[in-house]
Design a protein around this motif. Sequence first.
Motif, short mmCIF file in Angstrom:
data_model
loop_
_atom_site.label_atom_id
_atom_site.label_comp_id
_atom_site.label_asym_id
_atom_site.label_seq_id
_atom_site.Cartn_x
_atom_site.Cartn_y
_atom_site.Cartn_z
N ASN A 4 0.83 -1.21 0.00
CA ASN A 4 0.00 0.00 0.00
C ASN A 4 0.86 1.26 0.00
OD1 ASN A 4 -2.33 -1.40 -0.07
ND2 ASN A 4 -2.62 -1.46 2.17
N GLU A 5 2.12 1.09 0.57
CA GLU A 5 2.98 2.27 0.66
C GLU A 5 3.49 2.67 -0.72
OE1 GLU A 5 3.10 -0.31 2.60
OE2 GLU A 5 2.67 0.50 4.61
N THR A 6 3.72 1.60 -1.60
CA THR A 6 4.31 1.91 -2.90
C THR A 6 3.28 2.03 -4.01
OG1 THR A 6 4.62 -0.43 -3.35
CG2 THR A 6 6.45 0.72 -2.27
N GLN A 7 1.95 1.63 -3.70
CA GLN A 7 0.91 1.74 -4.72
C GLN A 7 0.56 3.19 -4.99
OE1 GLN A 7 -2.25 -0.66 -3.05
NE2 GLN A 7 -1.98 -2.18 -4.69
N THR A 8 0.27 3.41 -6.25
CA THR A 8 -0.19 4.75 -6.59
C THR A 8 -1.65 4.88 -6.18
OG1 THR A 8 -0.94 4.09 -8.77
CG2 THR A 8 1.38 4.75 -8.58
N ARG A 12 -4.51 1.84 -5.90
CA ARG A 12 -5.31 1.56 -4.70
C ARG A 12 -6.80 1.61 -5.01
NH1 ARG A 12 -1.36 4.93 -2.34
NH2 ARG A 12 -2.82 6.67 -2.32
N ARG A 13 -7.20 2.55 -5.88
CA ARG A 13 -8.60 2.64 -6.26
C ARG A 13 -9.04 1.40 -7.03
NH1 ARG A 13 -8.39 7.57 -7.79
NH2 ARG A 13 -7.91 7.15 -9.97
N GLU A 14 -8.18 0.90 -7.92
CA GLU A 14 -8.48 -0.30 -8.69
C GLU A 14 -8.55 -1.53 -7.80
OE1 GLU A 14 -9.63 -2.43 -11.90
OE2 GLU A 14 -9.37 -0.25 -11.78
N GLU A 19 -11.78 -5.70 -4.91
CA GLU A 19 -12.20 -6.31 -3.64
C GLU A 19 -13.71 -6.20 -3.45
OE1 GLU A 19 -11.14 -6.12 1.13
OE2 GLU A 19 -10.16 -4.76 -0.28
N ALA A 20 -14.27 -5.05 -3.80
CA ALA A 20 -15.72 -4.85 -3.68
C ALA A 20 -16.47 -5.78 -4.62
CB ALA A 20 -16.07 -3.39 -3.98
N LEU A 21 -15.91 -5.95 -5.85
CA LEU A 21 -16.55 -6.84 -6.80
C LEU A 21 -16.54 -8.27 -6.29
CD1 LEU A 21 -17.82 -7.38 -9.56
CD2 LEU A 21 -15.51 -7.55 -10.52
N ALA A 22 -15.43 -8.69 -5.71
CA ALA A 22 -15.33 -10.05 -5.17
C ALA A 22 -16.31 -10.25 -4.03
CB ALA A 22 -13.89 -10.31 -4.69
N LEU A 23 -16.46 -9.23 -3.20
CA LEU A 23 -17.41 -9.33 -2.09
C LEU A 23 -18.85 -9.43 -2.60
CD1 LEU A 23 -15.87 -6.74 0.43
CD2 LEU A 23 -15.95 -9.23 0.68
N ARG A 24 -19.15 -8.63 -3.65
CA ARG A 24 -20.50 -8.68 -4.21
C ARG A 24 -20.79 -10.04 -4.83
NH1 ARG A 24 -19.32 -3.36 -5.86
NH2 ARG A 24 -18.84 -4.06 -7.99
N GLU A 25 -19.79 -10.59 -5.56
CA GLU A 25 -19.98 -11.90 -6.17
C GLU A 25 -20.18 -12.99 -5.11
OE1 GLU A 25 -16.57 -12.34 -8.61
OE2 GLU A 25 -17.45 -11.25 -10.32
N ALA A 26 -19.41 -12.90 -4.04
CA ALA A 26 -19.56 -13.87 -2.96
C ALA A 26 -20.94 -13.76 -2.30
CB ALA A 26 -18.45 -13.68 -1.92
#
Length: 283
Positions: A4-8, A12-14, A19-26
């Motif tokens: 997270n420190e080196t991500q732009t 991070r938005r992507e 993660e949200a998509l995976a949660l919705r699918e689950a």
Amino acid sequence: MPSNETQTKAQRREAARAEALALREAQAKRDKRNRLITIGALVAGVLVLVGVFLAVWIPAMNDRNKTIDAVAAGNLADVTSPATSDAEDGGIPIGADGAAGTQNEGAVEVGVYLDYMCPICGQFEETNGATLDQLRESGDVTVVLHPISILDRVAQSQQFSTRSAAAAAWVADRAPESMNDFNTAMFQNQPTEGSETLTDAQLAYLAEPAGVPADVAAGIEDGTAVETFGDWVATASSLVNQDTSLHGERGFGTPTITINGERWDGNWSDPNALPQAVTAAQG
């Protein structure tokens, strides 16, 4: 994967979107699974209810069809009958003490086929009721009552003929000692043909002064009497229509009087005619 420190900021938005998509699918998979479980449970429940319904309904319909067949055939053996009635023709004998199911040994049998809605039956009772009581109490006759239902059509759809005959059957079965007095009370309070008839509560009200216990009268008021003996009334009524020996020139009608089982066509409106016929039968 970058920390997270080196991500732009874009990375991070992507990652958050993925993660949200995976949660919705689950969650969607869980919801689908839960829906399938719920639908399966509902289907199983419906099948159980259908099974229970069929298990109750099919035997009930078989019993009802058996009763309908018995009514059509005039078969009293297949319906619930008053314990004090004759198993073959449904007649309710009344001996010296006025109780249903009793007979005067060696006496002439006078059968009375009646409909409590029938005004001519009321006239017969007015002309001959007291005389029959005297002959019965002296041991000369056994009166055999045949309460039937052929005049519901003139009772403003209130089924009075059936209800009143069933009430008489109920009294004969549950309070036999009151049968003669109840029969008398029914004609003393007979409704006019084509008019408002008596309710079950009013029939019960008439029963108690005739000596019917309160708990038995309650069975008339709450409809138990007609539930118990309605099929018996229908069967007995069918039986007399089939017995041509009871028919006159215009078929069967009430009142029909028999002496020792044979139709009597004497003039019952003459108060002396029936006693004379009884005397003749004794001879």
